[in-house]
Design a protein around this motif. Structure first.
Motif, mmCIF file in Angstrom:
data_model
loop_
_atom_site.group_PDB
_atom_site.id
_atom_site.type_symbol
_atom_site.label_atom_id
_atom_site.label_comp_id
_atom_site.label_asym_id
_atom_site.label_seq_id
_atom_site.Cartn_x
_atom_site.Cartn_y
_atom_site.Cartn_z
ATOM 1 N N GLU A 27 0.832 -1.202 0.000
ATOM 2 C CA GLU A 27 0.000 0.000 0.000
ATOM 3 C C GLU A 27 0.871 1.259 0.000
ATOM 4 N N LYS A 28 1.983 1.204 0.705
ATOM 5 C CA LYS A 28 2.879 2.352 0.707
ATOM 6 C C LYS A 28 3.502 2.560 -0.676
ATOM 7 N N ALA A 31 0.863 4.012 -2.970
ATOM 8 C CA ALA A 31 0.634 5.407 -2.616
ATOM 9 C C ALA A 31 1.773 6.294 -3.111
ATOM 10 N N GLU A 115 -2.736 16.685 -3.405
ATOM 11 C CA GLU A 115 -3.115 15.289 -3.618
ATOM 12 C C GLU A 115 -1.923 14.358 -3.405
ATOM 13 N N LEU A 118 -1.234 14.122 0.364
ATOM 14 C CA LEU A 118 -2.242 13.316 1.045
ATOM 15 C C LEU A 118 -2.065 11.837 0.717
ATOM 16 N N THR A 119 -1.791 11.542 -0.545
ATOM 17 C CA THR A 119 -1.590 10.152 -0.951
ATOM 18 C C THR A 119 -0.378 9.552 -0.261
ATOM 19 N N TYR A 121 0.868 10.515 2.581
ATOM 20 C CA TYR A 121 0.528 10.358 4.005
ATOM 21 C C TYR A 121 -0.290 9.092 4.229
ATOM 22 N N GLU A 122 -1.245 8.849 3.341
ATOM 23 C CA GLU A 122 -2.051 7.630 3.465
ATOM 24 C C GLU A 122 -1.192 6.382 3.307
ATOM 25 N N ALA A 125 0.599 5.889 6.536
ATOM 26 C CA ALA A 125 -0.336 5.384 7.552
ATOM 27 C C ALA A 125 -0.621 3.902 7.333
ATOM 28 N N ALA A 126 -0.782 3.506 6.072
ATOM 29 C CA ALA A 126 -1.030 2.095 5.772
ATOM 30 C C ALA A 126 0.169 1.235 6.174
ATOM 31 N N ARG A 129 0.147 0.851 9.906
ATOM 32 C CA ARG A 129 -0.849 -0.151 10.324
ATOM 33 C C ARG A 129 -0.327 -1.560 10.072
#
Length: 199
Positions: A27-28, A31, A115, A118-119, A121-122, A125-126, A129
């Motif tokens: 996911e990183k 992103a 964008e 934010l992408t 950062y998400e 975060a993924a 997690r």
């Protein structure tokens, strides 16, 4: 040895930890790829804004040149009066339009930059997690292994071996007691035989 349940639980938890970590990494990476695309869009927007702004300024200058040529051909003084005012208005309006073009493409670029941030950062975060999930699953695996080993008695303390001092202080066994009793009985019998001889 660990029981089957503990082994299965440990293996399952370990696989979950690996899967969670890998998913976070994927996911990183996705992103990050999308963030770079957004950043490229921002760069293209800024470059296009510069080009469009320059094109518009060139058009304005061409318009002013045409006005001056027409006014000069008609015999009017192009440096005073209405012709001059017309040129000044064209230049002012053209500059305002050029700045608006710059602002519009700047807004597009800023939106793409936001964008991208934010992408990214998400993605971070993924990944966090995934790391947290992997740590939790690894903890479950360790707990399962420890529980299985404990249940199997792996952590039990061995019984201490007797020392020489402990052996010397141990009470006499049955053989010792019997021997002592026999010795006492034999001494009594000897005393009886001695007394009879005296008579």
């Amino acid at each position: 040895m660990c029981d089957a349940v503990s082994v299965i639980t440990a293996v399952t938890s370990a696989y979950s930890a690996y899967s969670s970590l890998q998913q976070g990494k994927r996911e990183k990476e996705v992103a990050e790829y999308n963030a770079r695309l957004a950043e490229n869009e921002a760069t293209r927007a800024r470059n296009k804004g510069v080009i469009e702004e320059r094109k518009h300024r060139e058009k304005v200058q061409q318009l002013i040149s045409t006005q001056r040529a027409i006014s000069g051909a008609s015999g009017v003084d192009i440096n005073s009066g209405a012709p001059l005012k017309l040129q000044e208005d064209a230049e002012i309006l053209g500059e305002a339009d050029a700045l608006q073009i710059r602002s519009n493409f700047g807004d597009i670029a800023s939106a793409s930059d936001q964008e991208a941030a934010l992408t990214r950062y998400e993605g971070e975060a993924a990944y966090s997690r995934g790391v947290s999930g992997a740590a939790a699953s690894a903890g479950e695996a360790a707990t399962a292994v420890y529980g299985g080993l404990d249940e199997a008695g792996y952590f039990d303390s061995p019984a201490p071996e007797p020392t020489s001092s402990a052996l010397s202080q141990a009470p006499a066994g049955p053989k010792t007691a019997v021997a002592s009793s026999w010795y006492s009985d034999d001494s009594a019998a000897r005393r009886i035989r001695t007394n009879r001889g005296a008579l």
